[in-house]
Design an enzyme around this catalytic site. Structure first.
Site, PDB file in Angstrom:
ATOM      1  N   HIS A  11     -10.903 -32.932  27.369  1.00 26.23           N
ATOM      2  CA  HIS A  11     -12.145 -32.748  26.613  1.00 26.23           C
ATOM      3  C   HIS A  11     -12.052 -33.483  25.279  1.00 26.23           C
ATOM      4  O   HIS A  11     -11.080 -34.185  24.992  1.00 26.23           O
ATOM      5  CB  HIS A  11     -12.384 -31.254  26.361  1.00 26.23           C
ATOM      6  CG  HIS A  11     -12.917 -30.513  27.535  1.00 26.23           C
ATOM      7  ND1 HIS A  11     -14.180 -29.985  27.585  1.00 26.23           N
ATOM      8  CD2 HIS A  11     -12.352 -30.221  28.738  1.00 26.23           C
ATOM      9  CE1 HIS A  11     -14.377 -29.398  28.744  1.00 26.23           C
ATOM     10  NE2 HIS A  11     -13.278 -29.510  29.461  1.00 26.23           N
TER      11      HIS A  11
ATOM     12  N   GLU B 230      -7.955 -30.938  24.391  1.00 26.65           N
ATOM     13  CA  GLU B 230      -8.957 -31.574  23.525  1.00 26.65           C
ATOM     14  C   GLU B 230      -8.274 -32.757  22.842  1.00 26.65           C
ATOM     15  O   GLU B 230      -7.282 -32.591  22.143  1.00 26.65           O
ATOM     16  CB  GLU B 230      -9.465 -30.581  22.483  1.00 26.65           C
ATOM     17  CG  GLU B 230     -10.001 -29.268  23.048  1.00 26.65           C
ATOM     18  CD  GLU B 230     -11.450 -29.391  23.471  1.00 26.65           C
ATOM     19  OE1 GLU B 230     -12.096 -30.393  23.115  1.00 26.65           O
ATOM     20  OE2 GLU B 230     -11.946 -28.465  24.150  1.00 26.65           O
TER      21      GLU B 230
ATOM     22  N   GLU C 261     -10.042  19.347  50.071  1.00 20.93           N
ATOM     23  CA  GLU C 261      -8.660  19.800  49.853  1.00 20.93           C
ATOM     24  C   GLU C 261      -7.970  19.682  51.204  1.00 20.93           C
ATOM     25  O   GLU C 261      -8.301  20.406  52.150  1.00 20.93           O
ATOM     26  CB  GLU C 261      -8.647  21.245  49.362  1.00 20.93           C
ATOM     27  CG  GLU C 261      -9.450  21.485  48.087  1.00 20.93           C
ATOM     28  CD  GLU C 261      -8.665  21.107  46.842  1.00 20.93           C
ATOM     29  OE1 GLU C 261      -7.448  20.834  46.950  1.00 20.93           O
ATOM     30  OE2 GLU C 261      -9.271  21.087  45.750  1.00 20.93           O
TER      31      GLU C 261
END
Length: 1731
Positions: free
Chosen positions: A240, A326, A739
């Site tokens: 980027h 970047e 139960e």
């Protein structure tokens, strides 16, 4: 021949670098030169990669993973050792539910070579990564075999390089745009304006089902998703721009902020540091402004949250580890910086690629001595890292790890898992490939030959043909599964049965353990309509462990039984089952086996009993109570999923317990719910299917007895805060508590018996989810209605429909009355019969009765939702009192501060009546002049209070719409200010009664405020307040809302007012009244002949009040006569004071008419009348269409008039000023500004310019108006004097993109002195009026006007000749010639003259440099108009029309001193101008038309050669001609062609079919041509391109703009190249020399700057198809993902299949204007854009 040589050299490099193992030093490495370092657009990128493939056939191949929105290929260059010869192909794969095969990478990839990928340019304007990937591709290939390191990387790694994921965005981006603002920048997004790094499935916000994965994905995203999940990539980086840092997962977090660590956080940090540490500036962490990244790395989410990012998708959905890098602060830096960026990143990129070999790798095989096979989808688990990897179809795996000590193990379905084994990872990873062999598990099946997936037979699940006797495929594990074991168990089954299961977490426990849920369904991850949802929850109490294990056994039983057991298959196909084995994993880890009835582990880690932690219906929670994370997770899960039935498994007893668990008094008594009988039947279903529960046997150590094994919860014992009651009361879920064991945490040895006891009961209970009724709730169009309410009259408990429109209501057999309702729809009731049982004949499973409901809209509710922003206050059915209206009005300013201003108790008038001003406060003060001021009055008559309610509701509607950004309302307030006065006759309101429809006595109306506006003397305070308001506020348009019928009323009400206004010719009143009338559903109803109201003499339609005779002293007459307000009354009810129950209906009827009225009020003309110095002229008489006077404000000279769409003339007159007429076109919904300058008759501004001083004056003008005018040299005369021209246009820098108008004079020397003065006067007029007169401003904005005042400059400025007198033009003809005695007017295209005169040549040069729409030639010694010889009838007629327009506007009151009879005598004046045709082919007019297509008119400005040198004579000349000139220029009509993608090197022509004419194009691809209004077929031809044809409509007095965006032409092999190839074949001895030249030429060709891209030719498309139709590798591919995505994405290509290129040098504004979809709109200059 050349290709063979290239390939031979490439293979030689491979042999030298690999086969011989030569040692090459780094010093010999090839690197890119400065000329190589440039940006490659789409076409150049394709050419560059194809060239590399041709040059390196054994190392590189070009592929495409898909296409962008605009059809560009997503190219990938594949680099690897010994690839198949240059195959080019496109992926055609996808995820499907039926086929889950995955590629193992290309079969040409050597076994064990890991796959690595670079992805760049995800954001189209982040270009450095794109460039570096292109550079790296060539760097690797050219250094292979020459550099050890590069050769090693290529030989050991399968490399994939994608320079651009977003090629569409790159084509829109602009080099040099850094976007330091952080707003994204032009080109960031794809062609659908979607950010691709926010478009991937997100692990925290999206589901993992197929629908969630595919929904709303862009084509580029889908292509990458396919590629990632299809190929076994190991490592990746996404490049980027915009910062300098290496970012690692996770990019997103559940909280939306803060550090979000991936399970492999240690590895990711090491990978990011590897890149950053080898980057000279990144490692500092402080490269860009505000960067503070330690060591140059950051966790993505800690930097900022990126939901839907690609790096997270890679890690979560594949084996690939990816980071985001970047690279540069500037997103798209100039190409000159690329060398620096390449040098910074080259070493970092190489080091990062080498990291793909970190950790350990190997093969997983079957331990078969006779037939060893690779195992597919075996699981590689590293202890302590909650992220597993799976093997490829070839059994390979790569497990990236940072250096250190680890333990790992391997699982595979049908095979024995390995034990954890230690492994030590050194720096750089283990080099040797491991081989791990797994033993098969023993099963009871006689056929165990296919219990797993191998490369020989890849299947989703192939198991024994029959189940074991216990219903399982493999022996169940009857043992306790602690957290890690439970997770592994669920992961294993979810992985191996991924077609019918999904594993997900609903949250975390106190100690951070995930609350894992496994879903079992035929379509996991998706709610299917009419398929109910069921859930089991176990281990709520951590030490009640049997339920936890029973549910794990149930998971195995269901998954293994699917497709083999009909009952189970039917259940899964018809039910969406969710199983949460442990709600309290922390408690379980604390509990201890053999705990019979203890409490250790019962509560969660905070010692809270989770079954006492839910909200209770009878016992309020403590203030500020915070629910436990486990409780909150289950509550959120239950509210977010439309569960129908569920059960909660406990231990410590043996009973099925049903609601309610509590009661108001806390007593142990039976406390039934409304569905008590149903709950008893549900509990009984489980009990009876249980082997012992129904036998009433209590637990051995308990005296409890439960008849039939069931009990009401509160009857057993009171429990507050229980989960089952909360589910019933707060969701649609019917839940019971089971139960199932007397022993809470019994020995594991007993688990098998518990399974045997509960197996049938667990399945039977799930089947009860299909009891009762289900169906769809639909609207009349059969669209689902979400969240409907289902009411069973016999049971006081409602359930809700789902968001998908279906509903489920459990019911016992019997008769019921069912009602269904939904907001905005009418309630529907039906009586139904639920049968005893609807059994599936094959399986015996329950199936609910299907009962669909279709609801008709509740029109008021629906209307409010759709039209009135669902404002409940506007639906009230009661009248507001005076005080309530006051309070409501006062509060509007607080509710809508950006729109509303309240006038209350601020002035004398507002002490009496309140008012609202609705005005967009964001507009500047200047914009207020552009707005119409509209007032709406309510309650003028106390007996007619409907207006009060309507005005208040209108204020609320407008305020809410503006607040929400409704585009229609926001746009409306750009054109109007709205004053709302709700109450006028305030005190009288309380004296009237609701329901009184008519006045109870005659003349009562006369005593109300609305009838007292003409009263003399004492005036009621409220009337005085209204008058003061009108006097102090600039109201232009007004409306009064009244009763007394249903019609529209206009002035006059009383014919007595004295005024020069005439309503009968007032178009404004008619237009406003009709706007309201036509939008009213009752008033405009023309289907009935009966009057709307039954009142005596009740009118209909539009009427003047005077026709009724009862309206006196009204606001209409007062405002219309006193303030020239265009005011009408809307009578909206037959009843004056109808019942409040009618208010909503009346409001609904009148909202649209009110909006229509306000819209109409904002349409028309406005402006200001001033003199040349900008001084207002308020005394000007302004007449519309020669009939209707228009009011001019007495102080500021402003005027405004409301008008319907159409063309109008404004005539202006004022003493001492020239009369003026202006044409105005009003468009629908527009408010046209028309500022007008009146020109004085007192010679003001008129100057006589001696010809010798004109040049100096032009310089002075250009300095004074430097932004509007320039002087430029045109050429030189015979005597070498400069011929100067001036250009006048707004924005001179872009004037070359405007249509040109040429005005030429001075060709005949001193004979043209009058014409020169007229040209100079025109220039002065344009320059001095452009800021004050809109007509002039339009000309200067629209055109580039070129004036050449002195062409024959030698004879104009010469003093050697005596000037001719007024009457002797013909006596001195030589004064009209140039210094060579040539008549310049006849010096064009003369066959007898080889070279034209320099003056003529200067004009021809100008015409060669740009195209002109129109040319005017001013002649000073003629009064006639001459036209060129035009053979095209349409154009000839247009020339005559223009000439007649000029003649008609000439001022007849100007009499030339040459043509007037002698003083004191009488005689006829000279005739008016005559029309003639220039016959000489060498005449300038004919040259303009015949050679350049420019229509030129010769205009004689007077019969004299000279005039008296005075301003008065110049004024007389100007006053005669200037209206003709301005109107002529304003009447130009024609066409403007813009050719996109055109370059100066291309030949372009425009052909008009109807005129049979062809014209060349120059001027930046712009071409203008004058054409009469009509329809034309325009063909543009550009060399190297196909013809483009469009049908264009030319609108009268308008220039029609049409854009031709041509596709890029296909490259053709140049002739020189062909000659070179032939020469190479014929002359072998010179082959090498020609070959080198050819290589040079090809390299230049590849690296030239292409314009955009073109669609692949038919034969080029085949490059992406395999030649091998029987390639086994292709058989393993799966379908293309975008096909599956069709239901969720509407991505369409152009129907004609053509993809048009972007213009690299165009601006974003140009792109949006030229490349937008088909549209036609007014461009503000009467031009029309056609697409």
């Amino acid at each position: 021949m050349n290709r063979l040589l290239r390939r031979t050299m490439a293979w030689l490099a491979i042999l030298l670098g690999v086969g011989l193992g030569l040692d090459h030093s780094q010093a010999d490495a090839w690197d890119l030169s400065a000329s190589d370092l440039r940006y490659h657009n789409y076409t150049a990128l394709k050419a560059q990669f194809e060239a590399l493939v041709d040059d390196f056939p054994g190392l590189a191949s070009l592929e495409s993973v898909g296409q962008s929105v605009e059809g560009r290929e997503l190219f990938v260059l594949h680099i690897g050792h010994r690839l198949k010869a240059a195959r080019r192909r496109r992926w055609t794969s996808s995820w499907t539910t039926s086929s889950r095969r995955r590629s193992s990478g290309r079969s040409s990839r050597p076994l064990g070579h890991p796959m690595f990928k670079w992805v760049g340019n995800m954001h189209g304007n982040e270009a450095v990564g794109r460039a570096n990937i292109v550079f790296m591709a060539e760097f690797l290939l050219r250094n292979y075999g020459h550099d050890d390191r590069i050769t090693r990387i290529v030989n050991s790694t399968d490399l994939w390089l994608m320079p651009s994921m977003n090629p569409d965005g790159f084509e829109r981006a602009r080099e040099g745009e850094c976007d330091l603002s952080g707003r994204g920048g032009r080109g960031r997004t794809n062609a659908h304006k979607q950010d691709l790094n926010r478009n991937f499935p997100d692990q925290f916000h999206d589901g993992t089902d197929r629908e969630s994965l595919l929904r709303d994905r862009e084509p580029e995203t889908l292509a990458i998703m396919n590629w990632v999940v299809m190929e076994p990539f190991v490592l990746s980086a996404n490049l980027h721009g915009g910062s300098v840092v290496a970012s690692y997962p996770f990019d997103d977090s559940l909280a939306g902020f803060g550090y979000s660590a991936a399970p492999d956080d240690k590895v990711f940090r090491a990978l990011a540091k590897t890149y950053a540490s080898h980057h000279d500036t990144m490692k500092t962490g402080r490269v860009c402004d505000d960067d503070t990244f330690e060591s140059g790395i950051t966790n993505g989410a800690q930097w900022y949250d990126v939901p839907g990012g690609m790096e997270d998708f890679n890690y979560v959905h594949s084996n690939c580890f990816e980071i985001t890098v970047e690279l540069s602060c500037c997103k798209y830096p100039p190409a000159s910086q690329l060398a620096h960026e390449w040098n910074l990143n080259k070493e970092a990129m190489l080091s990062y690629m080498e990291a793909v070999h970190w950790g350990f790798h190997g093969l997983v095989l079957t331990e078969d001595s006779d037939n060893e096979q690779p195992l597919y989808k075996a699981v590689i688990e590293v202890k302590g890292i909650a992220h597993n990897l799976t093997t490829t179809i070839r059994g390979e795996f790569w497990r990236l790890l940072a250096p250190g000590e680890y333990e790992y193990r391997v699982h595979a379905y049908g095979f024995q898992s390995t034990e954890f084994a230690p492994i030590s990872i050194p720096e750089g990873g283990l080099k040797d490939m491991m081989r791990i062999r797994l033993k098969r598990e023993e099963t009871e099946s006689s056929d165990s030959s296919a219990t797993t997936e191998t490369s020989a037979q890849v299947v989703e699940q192939v198991a024994a043909p029959t189940l074991r006797s216990d219903g399982f495929l493999r022996p169940p594990e009857f043992k306790y599964h602690h957290y890690d074991d439970l997770k592994a168990f669920l992961s294993f089954y979810a992985h191996h049965y991924s077609n019918i299961s999904r594993l997900y977490s609903i949250g975390q426990s106190v100690e951070g353990r995930e609350l894992w849920v496994i879903e079992i369904s035929d379509l996991p991850g998706q709610h299917e309509r009419l398929e109910p949802e069921f859930k089991y929850v176990g281990n709520m109490h951590g030490n009640e462990a049997v339920g936890r294990e029973m549910l794990l056994n149930l998971v195995q039983y269901l998954l293994e039984g699917y497709g083999r057991n009909k009952r189970i298959t039917h259940l899964i196909d018809s039910t969406r089952i969710h199983i949460l084995p442990s709600m309290n994993p922390d408690g379980f880890e604390t509990g201890r086996e053999n705990d019979r009835d203890g409490f250790v582990g019962r509560a969660n880690a905070r010692r809270v009993d989770l079954n006492r932690d839910f909200p209770d219906q009878f016992k309020s929670s403590a203030p500020g109570k915070v629910f436990q994370p486990e409780t909150r997770a289950v509550m959120d899960w239950s509210r977010g999923t439309p569960f129908v039935l569920s059960a909660n498994l406990h231990g410590g007893s043996l009973v099925a317990n049903y609601p309610f668990d509590s009661n108001p008094n806390g007593l142990r008594i039976n406390t039934p719910s409304p569905d008590n009988e149903l709950f008893k039947e549900l509990a009984l279903a489980y009990s009876q299917a249980h082997t012992t529960m129904h036998l009433k046997r209590s637990c051995p150590y308990s005296n409890e007895v439960f008849p039939k094994g069931i009990t009401n919860g509160a009857h057993w014992y009171v429990l507050n805060g229980g989960m089952q009651d909360w589910n019933y009361l707060h969701t649609n879920d019917f839940e019971i508590t089971l139960e199932i064991s007397c022993f809470k945490y019994p020995p594991a040895s007993t688990l098998k018996d518990f399974w045997r006891q509960n197996q049938e009961a667990l399945v039977t209970y799930m089947e009860r989810v299909h009891m009762g009724i289900k169906g769809m709730v639909l609207d009349p169009s059969h669209h689902p209605i979400p969240n409907a309410t289902i009411e069973v009259h016999e049971v006081r408990h409602n359930v809700k429909g789902t968001s998908a429109g279906d509903y489920f209501r459990l019911l016992r057999p019997g008769e019921y009355t069912v009602s269904v309702s939904a907001p905005g729809f009418e309630r529907r009731t039906q009586t139904i019969s639920v049968p005893r049982a609807l059994m599936d004949p094959q399986t015996g499973a329950f199936s609910a009765k299907v009962l669909n409901f279709t609801l008709t809209p509740d029109h008021i509710e629906a209307w409010s939702l759709e039209q009135d922003f669902e404002l409940k206050a506007n639906l009230k059915s009661t009248y507001m009192t005076n005080s309530e209206i006051e309070a409501t009005v006062a509060n509007f300013e607080n509710e809508y501060p950006n729109l509303v201003e309240v006038f209350m108790n601020e002035a004398s008038w507002s002490n009496v009546i309140s008012a609202l001003l609705l005005s967009d406060k964001s507009t500047d003060d200047d914009s207020e002049d552009r707005k119409a001021n509209v007032a709406i009055f309510g309650g003028l008559y106390a007996s007619q209070p409907l207006g009060r309610e309507m005005v208040v509701r209108l204020a609320r509607h407008m305020g809410e719409g503006f607040k929400r950004g409704n585009p229609h309302i926001v746009d409306l307030f750009k054109r109007v200010n709205l004053y709302l006065i709700p109450m006028v006759d305030i005190d009288g309101f309380s004296m009237n009664l609701e329901g009184e429809c008519t006045y109870d006595r005659e003349r009562k109306m006369e005593f109300e405020a609305g009838s007292k506006f003409s009263r003399k003397g004492s005036v009621p305070s409220e009337v005085k307040a209204v008058k003061t308001f009108l006097d102090t506020h600039p109201v232009d348009v007004a409306l009064s809302i009244e009763g007394e019928g249903m019609f529209m009323r206009m002035p006059w009400d009383d014919m007595s007012p004295t005024s020069d206004r005439h309503p009968d010719i007032d178009q404004s009143l008619q237009f406003l009244a009709q706007a309201f009338f036509r939008a009213h559903p009752v008033m405009s109803n023309t289907t009935t002949l009966e009057p709307i109201c039954s009142l005596p003499n009740s009118p209909t339609g539009l009427i003047a009040g005077s026709q009724m005779g009862k309206y006196k002293g009204t606001l209409l007459d007062y405002a219309y006569s006193k303030f020239d307000v265009s005011i009408v009354s809307a009578h909206i009810s037959c009843c004056d004071f109808p019942s409040g129950l009618m208010l909503t209906k009346i409001w609904r009827q009148n909202l649209k008419p009110l909006e229509a009225f306000i819209q109409a009020a904002g349409q028309g003309i406005y402006g200001q009348i001033v003199d040349l110095h900008g001084n207002p002229l308020p005394d000007t008489r302004l007449i519309l269409n020669d009939v209707r006077p228009i009011h001019v404000h007495p102080q500021n000279g402003r005027f405004q008039v409301v008008l319907p769409a159409g063309k109008y003339s404004l005539s202006l007159s004022l003493a001492s000023f020239e009369n003026k007429t202006v044409q105005v076109q009003v468009q629908m919904g527009s408010r046209v500004r028309k500022n007008i300058v009146m020109d004085s008759l007192l010679d003001e501004g008129m100057v006589f310019y001696p010809t010798t001083a004109i040049s100096q004056h032009l310089v002075e003008l250009s300095q004074k108006y430097s932004d509007l005018m320039r002087v430029y040299p045109l050429g030189r005369s015979v005597d070498n004097r400069p011929i100067e021209a001036i250009e006048i246009s707004r924005n001179l820098k872009r004037s070359h993109l405007k249509g040109g108008i040429k005005i030429v004079t001075g060709l005949h020397g001193q004979k043209d002195v009058m014409a020169i003065e007229l040209a100079m006067a025109l220039a002065n007029f344009l320059l001095t009026h452009h800021e004050k007169d809109d007509e002039v401003a339009k000309l200067v904005d629209r055109y580039s006007i070129h004036i050449i005042p002195m062409v024959n400059v030698d004879r104009v400025t010469s003093d050697s000749l005596a000037p001719p007198t007024n009457q002797n033009c013909s006596s001195a003809p030589e004064s009209g010639f140039n210094e060579h005695a040539v008549d310049l007017e006849e010096d064009f295209f003369n066959p007898g003259v080889t070279n034209p005169q320099p003056e003529s040549q200067a004009l021809m040069n100008l015409m060669n440099q740009r195209s002109f729409l129109l040319s005017l030639f001013f002649k000073g010694h003629s009064s006639d108009i001459t036209l060129p010889k035009v053979s095209i009838p349409r154009t000839a007629r247009l020339a005559q029309v223009l000439a007649k327009t000029y003649i008609d506007q000439l001022r007849s009151d100007y009499i030339s001193p040459c043509s007037a009879p002698p003083m004191g005598t009488s005689g006829p004046r000279r005739r008016g101008p005559a029309l003639s045709i220039a016959t000489s082919p060498s005449n300038m007019l004919n040259y303009n038309w015949a050679e350049k297509g420019i229509l030129e008119l010769s205009i004689g400005v007077g019969p004299c050669c000279r005039i008296e040198q005075s301003e008065s004579e110049v004024s007389r000349l100007w006053f005669r001609h200037h209206l003709s000139l301005i109107n002529l220029l304003s009447a130009i009509e024609g066409i403007h062609v813009q050719i996109d993608n055109w370059t100066a090197s291309q030949t372009a022509t425009v052909q008009i079919k109807e005129t049979q004419s062809v014209f060349p194009v120059w001027d930046y691809g712009q071409w203008w041509h004058i054409l009469p209004a009509g329809q034309y077929t325009v063909t543009v031809k550009v060399s190297g391109h196909n013809d483009m044809i469009k049908v264009v409509t030319v609108i009268p007095e308008s220039i029609t703009d049409v854009v031709f965006a041509l596709p890029a032409g296909q490259d053709h092999m140049p002739g020189l190249l062909i000659f070179t190839l032939v020469t190479l074949m014929c002359f072998g001895a010179l082959g090498l020399i020609y070959y080198c030249r050819y290589r040079q030429r090809m390299r230049k060709t590849r690296r030239q700057s292409y314009n955009g891209f073109s669609l692949l030719a038919r034969d080029e498309r085949n490059l992406f198809l395999d030649d091998d139709g029987d390639d086994d590798e292709d058989d393993d591919e799966i379908e293309f993902l975008s096909d599956n995505a069709k239901p969720y994405n509407d991505v369409r290509k152009p129907k004609n299949g053509k993809v048009y290129q972007d213009l690299p040098t165009s601006s974003s504004e140009d792109d949006e204007a030229l490349l937008s979809a088909r549209y036609t709109k007014n461009n503000g200059t009467n031009g029309t854009m056609v697409r």
